[in-house]
Design an enzyme around this catalytic site. Structure first.
Site, short mmCIF file in Angstrom:
data_model
loop_
_atom_site.label_atom_id
_atom_site.label_comp_id
_atom_site.label_asym_id
_atom_site.label_seq_id
_atom_site.Cartn_x
_atom_site.Cartn_y
_atom_site.Cartn_z
N SER A 132 38.15 111.85 39.39
CA SER A 132 39.59 111.67 39.25
C SER A 132 40.21 113.05 39.06
CB SER A 132 39.86 110.81 38.01
OG SER A 132 41.21 110.90 37.59
N TYR A 145 38.37 108.38 29.12
CA TYR A 145 38.41 108.32 30.59
C TYR A 145 38.29 109.72 31.18
CZ TYR A 145 40.06 107.06 35.27
OH TYR A 145 40.16 106.87 36.63
N1 LIG Z 1 43.75 103.81 40.44
C1 LIG Z 1 43.83 105.08 40.12
O1 LIG Z 1 44.93 105.63 39.91
C2 LIG Z 1 42.59 105.92 40.02
C3 LIG Z 1 42.73 107.32 39.92
C4 LIG Z 1 41.59 108.09 39.82
C5 LIG Z 1 40.34 107.51 39.82
N2 LIG Z 1 40.22 106.15 39.91
C6 LIG Z 1 38.89 105.59 39.89
O2 LIG Z 1 38.67 104.84 41.06
C7 LIG Z 1 37.67 103.84 40.80
C8 LIG Z 1 38.17 102.49 41.28
O3 LIG Z 1 39.31 102.16 40.51
P1 LIG Z 1 40.47 101.17 41.01
O4 LIG Z 1 41.73 101.90 40.87
O5 LIG Z 1 40.09 100.53 42.29
O6 LIG Z 1 40.40 100.14 39.79
P2 LIG Z 1 40.19 98.56 39.79
O7 LIG Z 1 40.29 98.13 38.38
O8 LIG Z 1 41.10 97.93 40.79
O9 LIG Z 1 38.70 98.40 40.32
C9 LIG Z 1 37.58 98.71 39.55
C10 LIG Z 1 36.47 97.75 39.95
O10 LIG Z 1 35.28 98.10 39.23
C11 LIG Z 1 34.67 96.88 38.80
N3 LIG Z 1 33.85 97.11 37.62
C12 LIG Z 1 34.28 97.40 36.36
N4 LIG Z 1 33.22 97.47 35.53
C13 LIG Z 1 32.11 97.24 36.27
C14 LIG Z 1 30.73 97.18 35.98
N5 LIG Z 1 30.28 97.37 34.73
N6 LIG Z 1 29.86 96.92 36.99
C15 LIG Z 1 30.32 96.69 38.26
N7 LIG Z 1 31.62 96.74 38.59
C16 LIG Z 1 32.51 97.00 37.61
C17 LIG Z 1 35.83 95.95 38.48
O11 LIG Z 1 35.43 94.58 38.46
C18 LIG Z 1 36.80 96.30 39.60
O12 LIG Z 1 36.59 95.46 40.72
C19 LIG Z 1 37.40 103.89 39.29
O13 LIG Z 1 36.25 104.68 39.05
C20 LIG Z 1 38.62 104.62 38.76
O14 LIG Z 1 38.36 105.27 37.55
C21 LIG Z 1 41.31 105.34 40.01
#
Ligand SMILES: NC(=O)c1ccc[n+]([C@@H]2O[C@H](COP(=O)([O-])OP(=O)(O)OC[C@H]3O[C@@H](n4cnc5c(N)ncnc54)[C@H](O)[C@@H]3O)[C@@H](O)[C@H]2O)c1
Length: 271
Positions: A132, A145
């Site tokens: 991130s 985080y």
């Molecule tokens: N959305 C943002 O702004 C953003 C920015 C930077 C990084 N990220 C990163 O991108 C990645 C995806 O995030 P997103 O935005 O799609 O969020 P999201 O919450 O939509 O998706 C996350 C997914 O991970 C799954 N998950 C959570 N814990 C788990 C576990 N223990 N085992 C298996 N699956 C698990 C959840 O069920 C969910 O489907 C994450 O690592 C997040 O930190 C997101």
């Protein structure tokens, strides 16, 4: 790919699938990942229920992948969580929050990478880990985080260097804000976090992008085995100049009375 039921995972799964890839959708929440599988249709899709904090469940996911498709070319270690629906300070965080976030975001990536590596080495494949912009931004009111994402960046960078000469490779994905549930906290989900984010970042950096836009960059990055995939690109100069930007932004944040007031309000709210 892990976290395939979420906003980013689902969009990347769709984009890779449209480009001809066979995809293995791994997630903790079966209902979410079921919906993604339904959208993709039955061809070249395998659905696996696994918790990334449990190494044996990832070993089983990899075994199912090999059974079904015969090989593994790309691993996307993407599952991640925030520390919850409300911002927290290190002082006010409940016990256990840090361990929970590190467990999924860091140990989950470690487990995924370790389970997949023998097959990635065999296929000359590519590992992409989701970090991130928080890997290099000040993580105020989001420290667990930010710490997890800085550590994931280190795993991806080290892995790429360690894999040089093997035919396999690795890279780090640095999303800025993407419009998924995880980002809600900074856009109205928590009033104090929203005020802090608008205080700390200029408007053009704050605008969230769609998961679909991110997924197109991921497809391009995976195609060229990129060391870094940074989306949206407006964050690239900040990342390049982080050695100079960070001391200045840390100083400004530390001396901004509104940031101090909002952070204190968070601590009061938690009491
Ligand atoms: N959305 C943002 O702004 C953003 C920015 C930077 C990084 N990220 C990163 O991108 C990645 C995806 O995030 P997103 O935005 O799609 O969020 P999201 O919450 O939509 O998706 C996350 C997914 O991970 C799954 N998950 C959570 N814990 C788990 C576990 N223990 N085992 C298996 N699956 C698990 C959840 O069920 C969910 O489907 C994450 O690592 C997040 O930190 C997101």
């Amino acid at each position: 790919m892990t976290g395939a039921g979420g906003g980013i995972g689902a969009a990347v799964a769709g984009a890779l699938h449209r480009n001809g890839a066979s995809v293995v959708l791994v997630d903790l929440k079966l209902s979410d990942v079921d919906a993604v599988a339904d959208r993709l249709g039955p061809d070249r899709v395998l659905l696996v229920h696994a918790d990334v904090t449990k190494r044996e469940q990832l070993d089983a996911a990899i075994a199912a992948t090999i059974d079904t498709f015969g090989r593994l070319d790309i691993v996307f270690a993407n599952a991640g969580i925030s520390s919850g629906p409300a911002a927290l300070t290190i002082r006010s965080a409940e016990d256990g929050v840090f361990e929970r976030v590190i467990g999924v975001n860091l140990l989950g990536v470690w487990n995924t990478v370790r389970a997949a590596l023998p097959h990635i080495l065999g296929s000359g494949g590519y590992v992409l880990v989701t970090s991130s912009t928080y890997a290099y931004l000040n993580g105020l009111v989001n420290a667990p985080y930010a710490a997890s994402k800085a550590a994931v960046e280190q795993i991806g960078r080290a892995l790429r260097t360690e894999l040089s000469g093997t035919g396999a490779s690795a890279g780090v994905l640095y999303p800025g804000w993407v419009a998924t549930p995880i980002a809600d906290i900074a856009f109205g989900g928590d009033a104090i976090a929203t005020s802090l984010v608008s205080r700390a970042f200029p408007g053009f950096l704050r605008r969230p992008i769609t998961p679909e836009k991110l997924s197109r960059a991921v497809v391009r990055g995976v195609g060229r085995r990129a060391p870094r995939i940074q989306v949206p690109g407006r964050w690239i100069p900040v990342s390049w100049l982080r050695g100079m930007v960070n001391p200045v932004s840390d100083f400004i944040l530390e001396h901004d009375s509104e940031v101090t007031r909002l952070t204190a309000e968070l601590d009061r709210r938690a009491r």
